[in-house]
Enzyme design. Structure first.
Site, PDB file in Angstrom:
ATOM      1  N   ALA A 130      -6.190  10.008  -7.434  1.00 30.37           N
ATOM      2  CA  ALA A 130      -6.388  11.053  -6.428  1.00 30.37           C
ATOM      3  C   ALA A 130      -6.072  10.466  -5.051  1.00 30.37           C
ATOM      4  CB  ALA A 130      -7.813  11.593  -6.471  1.00 30.37           C
ATOM      5  N   GLU A 363      -4.026   7.573   5.985  1.00 32.55           N
ATOM      6  CA  GLU A 363      -4.650   8.769   6.589  1.00 32.55           C
ATOM      7  C   GLU A 363      -3.818  10.032   6.318  1.00 32.55           C
ATOM      8  OE1 GLU A 363      -6.970   8.757  10.055  1.00 32.55           O
ATOM      9  OE2 GLU A 363      -7.369   6.617   9.966  1.00 32.55           O
TER      10      GLU A 363
HETATM   11  C1  LIG Z   1      -2.897  -0.292   3.303  1.00 32.19           C
HETATM   12  C2  LIG Z   1      -3.530   1.022   2.989  1.00 32.19           C
HETATM   13  C3  LIG Z   1      -4.737   1.367   3.608  1.00 32.19           C
HETATM   14  C4  LIG Z   1      -5.410   2.524   3.227  1.00 32.19           C
HETATM   15  N1  LIG Z   1      -6.660   2.789   3.732  1.00 32.19           N
HETATM   16  C5  LIG Z   1      -7.410   3.794   3.193  1.00 32.19           C
HETATM   17  C6  LIG Z   1      -8.791   3.949   3.510  1.00 32.19           C
HETATM   18  O1  LIG Z   1      -9.356   3.228   4.346  1.00 32.19           O
HETATM   19  N2  LIG Z   1      -9.484   4.904   2.871  1.00 32.19           N
HETATM   20  C7  LIG Z   1      -8.929   5.720   1.949  1.00 32.19           C
HETATM   21  O2  LIG Z   1      -9.632   6.576   1.401  1.00 32.19           O
HETATM   22  N3  LIG Z   1      -7.605   5.625   1.642  1.00 32.19           N
HETATM   23  C8  LIG Z   1      -6.848   4.679   2.218  1.00 32.19           C
HETATM   24  N4  LIG Z   1      -5.514   4.529   1.890  1.00 32.19           N
HETATM   25  C9  LIG Z   1      -4.920   5.437   0.921  1.00 32.19           C
HETATM   26  C10 LIG Z   1      -3.867   6.332   1.512  1.00 32.19           C
HETATM   27  O3  LIG Z   1      -4.464   7.319   2.308  1.00 32.19           O
HETATM   28  C11 LIG Z   1      -3.035   6.880   0.349  1.00 32.19           C
HETATM   29  O4  LIG Z   1      -2.225   5.821  -0.116  1.00 32.19           O
HETATM   30  C12 LIG Z   1      -2.202   8.072   0.731  1.00 32.19           C
HETATM   31  O5  LIG Z   1      -3.035   9.173   1.012  1.00 32.19           O
HETATM   32  C13 LIG Z   1      -1.221   8.466  -0.388  1.00 32.19           C
HETATM   33  O6  LIG Z   1      -1.821   8.482  -1.632  1.00 32.19           O
HETATM   34  P1  LIG Z   1      -1.114   7.699  -2.842  1.00 32.19           P
HETATM   35  O7  LIG Z   1      -0.867   6.318  -2.408  1.00 32.19           O
HETATM   36  O8  LIG Z   1      -1.947   7.900  -4.053  1.00 32.19           O
HETATM   37  O9  LIG Z   1       0.264   8.385  -3.030  1.00 32.19           O
HETATM   38  P2  LIG Z   1       0.613   9.778  -3.860  1.00 32.19           P
HETATM   39  O10 LIG Z   1      -0.386  10.788  -3.492  1.00 32.19           O
HETATM   40  O11 LIG Z   1       0.726   9.380  -5.290  1.00 32.19           O
HETATM   41  O12 LIG Z   1       1.995  10.124  -3.262  1.00 32.19           O
HETATM   42  C14 LIG Z   1       3.195   9.450  -3.634  1.00 32.19           C
HETATM   43  C15 LIG Z   1       4.343  10.068  -2.833  1.00 32.19           C
HETATM   44  O13 LIG Z   1       4.452  11.470  -3.151  1.00 32.19           O
HETATM   45  C16 LIG Z   1       4.341  12.241  -1.967  1.00 32.19           C
HETATM   46  N5  LIG Z   1       3.653  13.493  -2.268  1.00 32.19           N
HETATM   47  C17 LIG Z   1       2.498  13.661  -2.963  1.00 32.19           C
HETATM   48  N6  LIG Z   1       2.165  14.955  -3.030  1.00 32.19           N
HETATM   49  C18 LIG Z   1       3.134  15.626  -2.355  1.00 32.19           C
HETATM   50  C19 LIG Z   1       3.359  16.995  -2.050  1.00 32.19           C
HETATM   51  N7  LIG Z   1       2.516  17.940  -2.453  1.00 32.19           N
HETATM   52  N8  LIG Z   1       4.451  17.323  -1.344  1.00 32.19           N
HETATM   53  C20 LIG Z   1       5.322  16.366  -0.928  1.00 32.19           C
HETATM   54  N9  LIG Z   1       5.153  15.058  -1.174  1.00 32.19           N
HETATM   55  C21 LIG Z   1       4.073  14.690  -1.880  1.00 32.19           C
HETATM   56  C22 LIG Z   1       3.574  11.379  -0.984  1.00 32.19           C
HETATM   57  O14 LIG Z   1       3.833  11.739   0.348  1.00 32.19           O
HETATM   58  C23 LIG Z   1       4.106  10.000  -1.331  1.00 32.19           C
HETATM   59  O15 LIG Z   1       5.339   9.812  -0.682  1.00 32.19           O
HETATM   60  C24 LIG Z   1      -4.807   3.402   2.303  1.00 32.19           C
HETATM   61  C25 LIG Z   1      -3.554   3.092   1.741  1.00 32.19           C
HETATM   62  C26 LIG Z   1      -2.935   1.925   2.063  1.00 32.19           C
HETATM   63  C27 LIG Z   1      -1.609   1.592   1.414  1.00 32.19           C
END
Ligand SMILES: Cc1cc2nc3c(=O)[nH]c(=O)nc-3n(C[C@H](O)[C@H](O)[C@H](O)COP(=O)(O)OP(=O)(O)OC[C@H]3O[C@@H](n4cnc5c(N)ncnc54)[C@H](O)[C@@H]3O)c2cc1C
Length: 381
Positions: A130, A363
């Site tokens: 998620a 974010e």
């Molecule tokens: C170094 C780092 C620090 C972080 N810090 C925090 C933190 O402090 N707290 C926290 O809770 N989270 C944190 N995160 C998590 C971050 O917010 C998520 O990585 C981000 O929200 C994307 O989620 P995901 O990596 O699962 O990618 P996914 O949701 O799997 O997405 C993969 C790709 O698909 C695209 N995508 C997904 N759905 C759609 C859609 N409907 N339409 C178009 N494109 C889409 C995304 O833009 C992305 O390019 C951090 C991440 C990193 C890498």
């Protein structure tokens, strides 16, 4: 009335933050980028300057800064080092759910402790399955008597390895989807909470991200923020407020790369003249300057709206997307302007490029920001 100038007080805040970045961040930015170590010395100084506890209200011992002031500071910190900036900025992210939904007692307890000494908290929304679709989280909190029993896995938790507590989002009613989500403060010493290994990253390597494993972790019910089922709203409101600080980070990283590229373009001689004399180079720099200025204005606007109690989902998503895309574009072009030197670790532009990439992801990715903007404009906002 419109006024584009910073007040004397805001200019002082900016100058002080710049001096902090010059003195405490730039000299060690490369070291912490290479080692990925936790920069205790920098965070101690950041506490002394009031940056770690910037958003803690003065009544609880904090600096009580506004979002505009936070944005001014964050630009300078990100100029100093993208990774160290993220550690400091993410403390504000973690405390915002408490600011939004905490009772006076909860604020005193959880925010007050962050104002006593250099301490960290962490915002824990993301899960392995998620990410962008945060509402589909599976981490579960079951109420038993006066306790919540938590089970599940969280990931990418910034500052998680060093946090005293986590603003952790979980489901208190799986049948209700996102409307069954709640936000609970989970102290670090909670039995059943295990902090995983640190993430090894491309950029912003001075910052820390971990997985959290919750195995029948017991938390008192009084740690619930707001009411059960309010978690998703708290998360979205939090991100509306904090995305200006991420946008400010984009401005800072972009400015760092731009300044190096400008100086280089004016002094690097090829074909008997500074490379700046080529329109191909000077127009790249003109575009950089243009996008940085626009990013800063959008950032201040989004932050100002939060300070004035205005709903800013659209403006904060626009500021975050524009400023962090700018950081990526400007730092990539800066590498190009420096040629071979741009690709070497002798110059900071390659670090800026690596640091900028993360700003487009955390974010809420910039694709998700465009979804937010599209939804807002569809609704006529
Ligand atoms: C170094 C780092 C620090 C972080 N810090 C925090 C933190 O402090 N707290 C926290 O809770 N989270 C944190 N995160 C998590 C971050 O917010 C998520 O990585 C981000 O929200 C994307 O989620 P995901 O990596 O699962 O990618 P996914 O949701 O799997 O997405 C993969 C790709 O698909 C695209 N995508 C997904 N759905 C759609 C859609 N409907 N339409 C178009 N494109 C889409 C995304 O833009 C992305 O390019 C951090 C991440 C990193 C890498």
């Amino acid at each position: 009335m419109l006024d584009f100038s910073l007040s004397k007080e805001q200019l002082d805040i900016k100058e002080r933050a710049h001096e902090f970045a010059v003195k405490f961040m730039r000299p060690v930015a490369r070291k912490y980028d290479e080692t990925g170590e936790w920069a205790v010395d920098v965070y101690k100084a950041a506490f002394d300057f009031g940056y770690l506890q910037a958003l803690v209200p003065a009544e609880f011992g904090g600096a009580g800064k506004t979002q505009v002031e936070e944005a001014i500071v964050c630009e300078e910190l990100a100029w100093g080092c993208g990774g160290l900036y993220t550690s400091i900025m993410a403390n504000g992210l973690a405390m915002t759910p408490v600011l939004i939904a905490g009772s006076p007692e909860q604020k005193k307890k959880w925010l007050g402790m962050l104002a006593e000494e250099p301490r960290f908290a962490a915002f824990s929304l993301s899960e392995p399955n998620a990410g962008s679709d945060a509402g589909s989280m599976s981490c579960r909190a079951e109420k038993r008597g006066d306790k919540y029993i938590l089970n599940g896995t969280k990931c990418y938790c910034t500052n998680g390895g060093y946090a005293e507590w986590y603003a952790l989002f979980c489901s208190t009613d799986p049948n209700k989807g996102a409307r069954g989500t709640s936000c609970i403060v989970v102290p670090r010493n909670t039995p059943g909470l295990v902090v995983g290994r640190s993430l090894d990253k491309m950029g912003q390597r001075a910052s820390n991200q971990v997985e959290l494993y919750l195995n029948d972790a017991e938390v008192p019910v009084e740690n619930l923020l707001g009411k059960e089922g309010m978690g998703f709203i708290i998360a979205m409101k939090t991100l509306d407020q904090t995305r200006a600080a991420v946008a400010a980070g984009g401005v800072g990283v972009a400015r760092a790369a731009y300044e190096i590229a400008l100086e280089y373009a004016k002094t690097r001689i090829q074909f008997g003249q500074p490379i700046f004399s080529n329109q191909a180079i000077s127009f790249m720099l003109a575009d950089m300057a243009k996008k940085i200025e626009a990013s800063r204005l959008l950032t201040y606007q989004a932050a100002w709206m939060t300070d004035n109690g205005l709903k800013n989902s659209k403006q904060s998503a626009i500021a975050k997307t524009f400023a962090t895309d700018t950081a990526m574009e400007v730092s990539t072009d800066a590498v190009q302007i420096l040629g071979g030197n741009g690709y070497s670790r002798d110059y900071l532009v390659e670090k800026c490029m690596r640091d900028a990439k993360l700003l487009q992801i955390y974010e809420g990715t910039n694709q998700i920001q465009r979804l937010v903007i599209a939804k807002e404009i569809q609704q006529g906002n």
